[in-house]
Scaffold this active site. Sequence first.
Site, PDB file in Angstrom:
ATOM      1  N   LYS A  22       0.843  -1.203   0.000  1.00  0.00           N
ATOM      2  CA  LYS A  22       0.000   0.000   0.000  1.00  0.00           C
ATOM      3  C   LYS A  22       0.883   1.259   0.000  1.00  0.00           C
ATOM      4  O   LYS A  22       0.646   2.189  -0.770  1.00  0.00           O
ATOM      5  CB  LYS A  22      -0.893   0.017   1.249  1.00  0.00           C
ATOM      6  N   ASN A  23       1.894   1.271   0.861  1.00  0.00           N
ATOM      7  CA  ASN A  23       2.702   2.479   1.016  1.00  0.00           C
ATOM      8  C   ASN A  23       3.615   2.755  -0.175  1.00  0.00           C
ATOM      9  O   ASN A  23       4.206   3.831  -0.261  1.00  0.00           O
ATOM     10  CB  ASN A  23       3.535   2.405   2.303  1.00  0.00           C
ATOM     11  N   CYS A 126      -4.576   8.296  10.020  1.00  0.00           N
ATOM     12  CA  CYS A 126      -4.596   7.621  11.328  1.00  0.00           C
ATOM     13  C   CYS A 126      -4.306   8.608  12.460  1.00  0.00           C
ATOM     14  O   CYS A 126      -3.443   9.473  12.331  1.00  0.00           O
ATOM     15  CB  CYS A 126      -3.521   6.536  11.373  1.00  0.00           C
ATOM     16  N   ARG A 131       1.406  14.505  13.497  1.00  0.00           N
ATOM     17  CA  ARG A 131       1.770  14.278  12.096  1.00  0.00           C
ATOM     18  C   ARG A 131       1.663  15.534  11.234  1.00  0.00           C
ATOM     19  O   ARG A 131       0.839  15.630  10.333  1.00  0.00           O
ATOM     20  CB  ARG A 131       0.919  13.151  11.496  1.00  0.00           C
ATOM     21  N   ASP A 316       5.446   0.667  11.916  1.00  0.00           N
ATOM     22  CA  ASP A 316       4.205   0.032  11.460  1.00  0.00           C
ATOM     23  C   ASP A 316       4.088  -1.432  11.899  1.00  0.00           C
ATOM     24  O   ASP A 316       3.067  -2.067  11.636  1.00  0.00           O
ATOM     25  CB  ASP A 316       4.105   0.112   9.925  1.00  0.00           C
ATOM     26  N   ARG A 408      -8.406  -0.522   5.216  1.00  0.00           N
ATOM     27  CA  ARG A 408      -7.529   0.471   4.596  1.00  0.00           C
ATOM     28  C   ARG A 408      -6.192  -0.146   4.215  1.00  0.00           C
ATOM     29  O   ARG A 408      -5.533   0.330   3.300  1.00  0.00           O
ATOM     30  CB  ARG A 408      -7.264   1.625   5.578  1.00  0.00           C
TER      31      ARG A 408
HETATM   32  C1  UD1 Z   1       4.800   6.900   6.254  1.00  0.00           C
HETATM   33  C2  UD1 Z   1       3.916   5.662   6.148  1.00  0.00           C
HETATM   34  C3  UD1 Z   1       3.466   5.215   7.535  1.00  0.00           C
HETATM   35  C4  UD1 Z   1       4.681   5.020   8.437  1.00  0.00           C
HETATM   36  C5  UD1 Z   1       5.569   6.262   8.441  1.00  0.00           C
HETATM   37  C6  UD1 Z   1       6.865   6.060   9.211  1.00  0.00           C
HETATM   38  C7  UD1 Z   1       2.805   5.872   4.005  1.00  0.00           C
HETATM   39  C8  UD1 Z   1       1.539   6.085   3.257  1.00  0.00           C
HETATM   40  N1  UD1 Z   1       2.751   5.974   5.337  1.00  0.00           N
HETATM   41  O1  UD1 Z   1       3.993   7.929   6.821  1.00  0.00           O
HETATM   42  O2  UD1 Z   1       2.741   3.989   7.388  1.00  0.00           O
HETATM   43  O3  UD1 Z   1       4.240   4.759   9.755  1.00  0.00           O
HETATM   44  O4  UD1 Z   1       5.917   6.618   7.095  1.00  0.00           O
HETATM   45  O5  UD1 Z   1       7.568   4.985   8.704  1.00  0.00           O
HETATM   46  O6  UD1 Z   1       3.823   5.588   3.423  1.00  0.00           O
HETATM   47  N2  UD1 Z   1       7.020  14.679  10.521  1.00  0.00           N
HETATM   48  C9  UD1 Z   1       7.117  16.014  10.852  1.00  0.00           C
HETATM   49  N3  UD1 Z   1       6.869  16.943   9.882  1.00  0.00           N
HETATM   50  C10 UD1 Z   1       6.567  16.591   8.611  1.00  0.00           C
HETATM   51  C11 UD1 Z   1       6.479  15.230   8.268  1.00  0.00           C
HETATM   52  C12 UD1 Z   1       6.716  14.285   9.247  1.00  0.00           C
HETATM   53  O7  UD1 Z   1       7.391  16.360  12.001  1.00  0.00           O
HETATM   54  O8  UD1 Z   1       6.353  17.489   7.773  1.00  0.00           O
HETATM   55  C13 UD1 Z   1       7.252  13.669  11.565  1.00  0.00           C
HETATM   56  C14 UD1 Z   1       6.020  12.808  11.833  1.00  0.00           C
HETATM   57  O9  UD1 Z   1       5.142  13.421  12.731  1.00  0.00           O
HETATM   58  C15 UD1 Z   1       6.655  11.568  12.397  1.00  0.00           C
HETATM   59  C16 UD1 Z   1       7.965  11.453  11.606  1.00  0.00           C
HETATM   60  O10 UD1 Z   1       8.230  12.752  11.100  1.00  0.00           O
HETATM   61  O11 UD1 Z   1       6.944  11.749  13.746  1.00  0.00           O
HETATM   62  C17 UD1 Z   1       7.949  10.466  10.467  1.00  0.00           C
HETATM   63  O12 UD1 Z   1       6.828  10.709   9.652  1.00  0.00           O
HETATM   64  P1  UD1 Z   1       6.825  10.344   8.102  1.00  0.00           P
HETATM   65  O13 UD1 Z   1       7.987   9.457   7.803  1.00  0.00           O
HETATM   66  O14 UD1 Z   1       6.702  11.586   7.319  1.00  0.00           O
HETATM   67  O15 UD1 Z   1       5.480   9.496   7.983  1.00  0.00           O
HETATM   68  P2  UD1 Z   1       4.486   9.455   6.761  1.00  0.00           P
HETATM   69  O16 UD1 Z   1       5.229   9.668   5.492  1.00  0.00           O
HETATM   70  O17 UD1 Z   1       3.304  10.275   7.052  1.00  0.00           O
END
Ligand code: UD1
Length: 429
Positions: A22-23, A126, A131, A316, A408
Amino acid sequence: MDRIHITGGAPLNGVIPISGAKNAALPLMIASLMTGETLELINVPRLADITALLRILGNHGVDQMVVGKRPGQTSETGQTIRLTASNIIDTTAPYDLVSTMRASFWVIAPLLARFGEAKVSLPGGCAIGTRPVDLLIMALQQLGAETEIDGGYVIAKTKKGLRGGQVSFPKVTVGGTHVALMAAALAYGTSVIENAAREPEVVDLADCLNKMGARIKGAGTPRIEIEGVARLNGARHEVLPDRIETGTYAMAVAMTGGDVVLKDTRADLLHSALDVLATTGTEITQVDGGIRVRRNGGGIAAVDVTTDPFPGFPTDLQAQFMALMTLAKGQSHIRETIFENRFMHVQELARLGAKIRLDGDMAIVEGVERLRGAPVMATDLRASVSLVIAGLAAEGETQINRVYHLDRGFEGLEAKLGRCGAQIERVRA
Ligand code: UD1
């Protein structure tokens, strides 16, 4: 609302086919916005998040075709989807569509890079922490975008197109890396992403973009170099196997006992999680086209785990691993370093008899002899499946409510587990 009923206690034996990730599928589908030619994606899982993204892409004007079944394929063979973004009519992604899934925010990058403007609602997804998207916006700014936030929307613009730049992430972010990659691929000049996410899904996106004519080097390492090109072409790309689904079923077998081959997947996508599982006393062997997971007799050893960006132990899989540790011999410490609110499964696991204490970002799990079935509530995607695993190992009946979270992210969950001997059924509301 649908519920899942599980009568626990049966070991799992058989073969489980692993779906496309999915990701990986989500950013690949979003990459279709980067070209007017057709992007054909193979092995796309049948999941609610995929359907939601198709709706969002459709709203921008992306033509979509889901290819029908071919000889030799079963209902479980991943789908082939053709996406053609030759007539984009709208560069706004509205709240009612984006709010259901965080990853849909990433459409901002290709829309901005190709059309010079994008207006995208701040995301939902979620409930596992705040986030934010500040780092995604920072990346776009460093590539020359002007951005503002107005009425819950991020509005990004560029007058003369994006230009190459240096994007240094203060923290590893998967979404930030996807966004920076897509934006830089169509920017004028060379870009460097420092402290990039190394997740296999980032590599998959870079591979697909390179097939489309992008010039990306170093994906899978912390430093990615991108030489921007003026336009991209269509391509055909197969989505990589879902490492989280793989790890989830591996943990289910570790918990219930049994012998299962996880097919159409790759051990190298989740080394650290498999190493940890082996330390708990589960036998893991690589077989042709998959992974064999066995635990026959013998207890579950308690192991400490800290979640980390790839190649570390994935956040995850944290909830699923915690479910496993509830039946371990002794105490284990599970530290969550990626998301600050990702322990919502703890109180639900406690309803099954688990002994877990929280101390800041650490969960201390005291292994118990047995779990007992109970009604529980799914809270987020990965937490929900940890309750399924625990229910499979618990005595008696477990009823899981709010299972739309599972839909999902886990394709054909009841069928895949049911064929391996699990007593699991969905009760439609
Ligand atoms: C993706 C995955 C999710 C997984 C996560 C971490 C998908 C669709 N989802 O989510 O399943 O749990 O990676 O491996 O691929 N952060 C900030 N600012 C930002 C962006 C992120 O502070 O602008 C923080 C987040 O709050 C979190 C960390 O960085 O604490 C990692 O988040 P991120 O790797 O961006 O997660 P996603 O890409 O949303």
